[in-house]
Motif scaffolding. Structure first.
Motif, PDB file in Angstrom:
ATOM      1  N   LEU A 207       0.875  -1.158   0.000  1.00  0.00           N
ATOM      2  CA  LEU A 207       0.000   0.000   0.000  1.00  0.00           C
ATOM      3  C   LEU A 207       0.920   1.218   0.000  1.00  0.00           C
ATOM      4  O   LEU A 207       1.757   1.363   0.901  1.00  0.00           O
ATOM      5  N   VAL A 208       0.843   2.056  -1.029  1.00  0.00           N
ATOM      6  CA  VAL A 208       1.686   3.249  -1.109  1.00  0.00           C
ATOM      7  C   VAL A 208       0.841   4.446  -0.682  1.00  0.00           C
ATOM      8  O   VAL A 208      -0.194   4.742  -1.296  1.00  0.00           O
ATOM      9  N   LEU A 209       1.278   5.133   0.385  1.00  0.00           N
ATOM     10  CA  LEU A 209       0.571   6.301   0.894  1.00  0.00           C
ATOM     11  C   LEU A 209       1.350   7.568   0.602  1.00  0.00           C
ATOM     12  O   LEU A 209       2.583   7.575   0.624  1.00  0.00           O
ATOM     13  N   ASP A 210       0.631   8.638   0.346  1.00  0.00           N
ATOM     14  CA  ASP A 210       1.233   9.969   0.261  1.00  0.00           C
ATOM     15  C   ASP A 210       0.187  10.976   0.669  1.00  0.00           C
ATOM     16  O   ASP A 210      -0.958  10.927   0.194  1.00  0.00           O
ATOM     17  N   HIS A 211       0.559  11.859   1.587  1.00  0.00           N
ATOM     18  CA  HIS A 211      -0.369  12.853   2.124  1.00  0.00           C
ATOM     19  C   HIS A 211      -1.652  12.195   2.627  1.00  0.00           C
ATOM     20  O   HIS A 211      -2.748  12.738   2.478  1.00  0.00           O
ATOM     21  N   LEU A 298       6.335   7.720  -7.597  1.00  0.00           N
ATOM     22  CA  LEU A 298       4.983   8.009  -7.109  1.00  0.00           C
ATOM     23  C   LEU A 298       4.946   9.128  -6.074  1.00  0.00           C
ATOM     24  O   LEU A 298       3.959   9.843  -5.976  1.00  0.00           O
ATOM     25  N   THR A 299       6.022   9.269  -5.289  1.00  0.00           N
ATOM     26  CA  THR A 299       5.988  10.233  -4.189  1.00  0.00           C
ATOM     27  C   THR A 299       6.965  11.386  -4.348  1.00  0.00           C
ATOM     28  O   THR A 299       6.945  12.325  -3.556  1.00  0.00           O
ATOM     29  N   GLY A 300       7.847  11.330  -5.372  1.00  0.00           N
ATOM     30  CA  GLY A 300       8.782  12.420  -5.607  1.00  0.00           C
ATOM     31  C   GLY A 300      10.113  12.210  -4.941  1.00  0.00           C
ATOM     32  O   GLY A 300      10.242  11.415  -4.004  1.00  0.00           O
ATOM     33  N   ARG A 301      11.119  12.917  -5.405  1.00  0.00           N
ATOM     34  CA  ARG A 301      12.478  12.786  -4.883  1.00  0.00           C
ATOM     35  C   ARG A 301      12.841  13.833  -3.832  1.00  0.00           C
ATOM     36  O   ARG A 301      13.919  13.788  -3.256  1.00  0.00           O
ATOM     37  N   GLN A 302      11.936  14.768  -3.568  1.00  0.00           N
ATOM     38  CA  GLN A 302      12.260  15.787  -2.571  1.00  0.00           C
ATOM     39  C   GLN A 302      12.244  15.198  -1.177  1.00  0.00           C
ATOM     40  O   GLN A 302      11.475  14.300  -0.870  1.00  0.00           O
ATOM     41  N   ILE A 303      13.126  15.712  -0.308  1.00  0.00           N
ATOM     42  CA  ILE A 303      13.202  15.242   1.068  1.00  0.00           C
ATOM     43  C   ILE A 303      12.007  15.767   1.854  1.00  0.00           C
ATOM     44  O   ILE A 303      11.637  16.941   1.756  1.00  0.00           O
TER      45      ILE A 303
END
Length: 307
Positions: A207-211, A298-303
């Motif tokens: 399950l990939v979560l973001d925000h 999917l979630t970006g490379r920014q820290i």
């Protein structure tokens, strides 16, 4: 899914103006390991806390073993085993005493725990530390003792929140071996992790979560095939970044940059590798696409800062 042990439907949680978990739904089948991955602040730990009844959701439903959380929280917790991010072992008790005392929370008699405790220590490869206190253990030993403690009630479902964070490679591999044995015994696992190799090795589904939102779900290899080109060429060294503005970039389906490294994503790496051979000063790595590539796409490379 024909049979479910644990179900979450439209789970929602806000802290002030911030939505931490947003209409999240998932289910876990018997004997399955469901991995939850996402950047810091994605809502992983809050989700685990709601599943344990430690945090009250603002909306949605949690069902385990046919019971409802939080109304049947005590009955549900009797079937759960928990390993949190941080050790909560009692420093004043020995390893064996930690297990015996914890068993009392589940109403397990001391005489039973005197038999079960050594068996759990053997499973955790800690028999030789039965009389040692947690302060005398390495980080890996403490995590294995926490896992042994989570098993005192013979749980049907284990909730593991980043169980191998801070461990060296040898300790992580030993923990993975123990978790795989538990799944072979029919235990179900809900696992949050920042280690993509851990997720790919242990998890039946991810399950990939973001925000706080679910942005992808499925078996690891199927997710990789769905979202990524099959081959990756990493290039780094002086002049690597200039390649993104050169005809070389047209040989890849997609190009990304992280720091001083250029990632070329492609369905056929041979033409790209032939051209890159003309830049012997550059370092190249040709490999298959993996879960880390999926995570970053999917979630970006920014820290991300925060938990």
């Amino acid at each position: 899914m024909p049979q479910t042990l644990f179900e979450v439907h439209d789970l929602h949680k806000r802290y002030g103006p911030n939505t931490v978990v947003d209409q999240l739904s998932f289910a876990i089948a018997p004997g399955e390991c469901l991995g939850v991955i996402g950047p810091n602040g994605a809502g992983k730990t809050t989700t685990i806390r709601m599943c344990l009844g430690q945090t009250t959701p603002d909306g949605g439903q949690i069902r385990a073993f046919g019971l409802d959380m939080p109304g049947d929280a005590l009955a549900i917790k009797a079937g759960l085993g928990v390993v949190t991010q941080f050790d909560t072992l009692d420093p004043d008790f020995t390893c064996l005493e930690n297990l015996i005392v914890y068993g009392r929370y589940f109403g397990i008699p001391r005489r039973v725990m005197l038999e079960r405790g050594p068996q759990l220590l053997e499973f955790a490869a800690l028999s030789h530390k039965a009389d040692a206190k947690p302060g005398e253990l390495s980080g890996g030993m403490k995590r294995r003792l926490s896992l042994a403690r989570a098993l005192v009630n013979n749980p049907r479902l284990l909730l593991l929140d980043e169980p191998t964070t801070g461990l060296d490679p040898q300790a992580r591999h030993l923990m993975w071996e123990r978790l795989q044995l538990l799944m072979q015994q029919g235990k179900s696992i809900l696992l949050t992790t920042h280690f993509m190799d851990e997720a790919e090795r242990l998890c039946s589904r991810l399950l990939v979560l973001d925000h706080g939102r679910k942005i992808a779900e499925g078996p690891p290899r199927e997710l990789i095939a769905e979202h990524l080109e099959p081959e990756v060429v990493e290039v780094y060294g002086q002049g690597a970044l200039a390649l993104t503005q050169s005809p070389v970039a047209t040989l890849a389906s997609r190009t990304e940059v992280s720091g001083e490294t250029v990632f070329f994503y492609t369905h056929a790496a041979a033409p790209l590798l032939n051209v890159l051979a003309e830049w012997p000063a550059l370092r190249t790595l040709h490999r298959p696409a993996n879960l880390e590539d999926l995570f970053l796409k999917l979630t970006g490379r920014q820290i991300r800062e925060g938990g």
